[in-house]
Design an enzyme around this catalytic site. Sequence first.
Site, PDB file in Angstrom:
ATOM      1  CB  SER A 139      55.705  45.212  39.211  1.00  0.00           C
ATOM      2  OG  SER A 139      54.448  44.613  39.502  1.00  0.00           O
ATOM      3  CE1 TYR A 153      42.943  37.862  36.674  1.00  0.00           C
ATOM      4  CE2 TYR A 153      42.958  36.433  34.749  1.00  0.00           C
ATOM      5  CZ  TYR A 153      43.238  37.649  35.333  1.00  0.00           C
ATOM      6  OH  TYR A 153      43.805  38.655  34.598  1.00  0.00           O
TER       7      TYR A 153
END
Length: 288
Positions: A15, A159
């Site tokens: 994706s 992150y």
Amino acid sequence: MSLRGKTVVLTGASSGIGAQAAVRLHAQGALVHLVGRDERRTRRVAEALDAPWYTADFEELADVRRLADELMGATRHIDVLAANAGAVMPDRHTADGIDATFQVNVLSPWLLMLLLADHLSGGRILATNSRAHKNAVIGLHSLEDLARGRQGVSGHRAYARSKLAAGILLREYGRRHRGIDVGDFHPGIIASGFDRPLGKRGAVMKALARPFTDTPDQGAARLVHLASRTGPLAGTYYTRTRPAKPSPQLHSRQLGAALWDFATDLTSSRRPAPGPASSTGRHSSTGR
């Protein structure tokens, strides 16, 4: 550098940027091998291009090892590894007790590069980074806390630290594998569901960034541009397609060596028994 006839392995291909990059790489004549976590979506992208595909869950080191074995069996040489897979997975740990964001963004991509080193000789690794890494700092004595998710920070900060660690390891990899060209890039702020796991915080950040976002196809175009760049990447960090100033820690040899030893310890002490034989044929699927 023309990609026609070149073998390109693309992770995170099911994706977003990865799916669009698969289309663009295929259009340029590359022999694309697609890797994704979701079997249905990965197969759909691959079948539209008549390309070989593989599934692997980067939360499981055994899956990374199986993926490497399959790729080595399916290719003689890999010209480009586009390490595009990544995730934000706050407050989640793998079966090995490792913070999921760290394992998916740092440990598993590094392990895959390491296992594919012989096939990548003379080739290139282009990794998808994030400009968020510039707001992160990693300490030599906090690597265990980083890997175990004991940082006491938000999902977004975890992150950012993971992308910094991944970038540091990538450059250490380049120093230890001189015959493999490495570099990474921030593709832009992409309008996708990538930050959905951040919940309300992610939704707010996405709303604020909306006027400045780019499409997955624009991000994919930048990936393909750098993957096919004529000159060497030579450890450079790019924003979109231009060299940019990274975190000063990104090129730290001291951190690179420490992270390398740490990653080696995390993976070598967790060598699982060989899994079941994977499927054969043009299309391959392992893991979940």
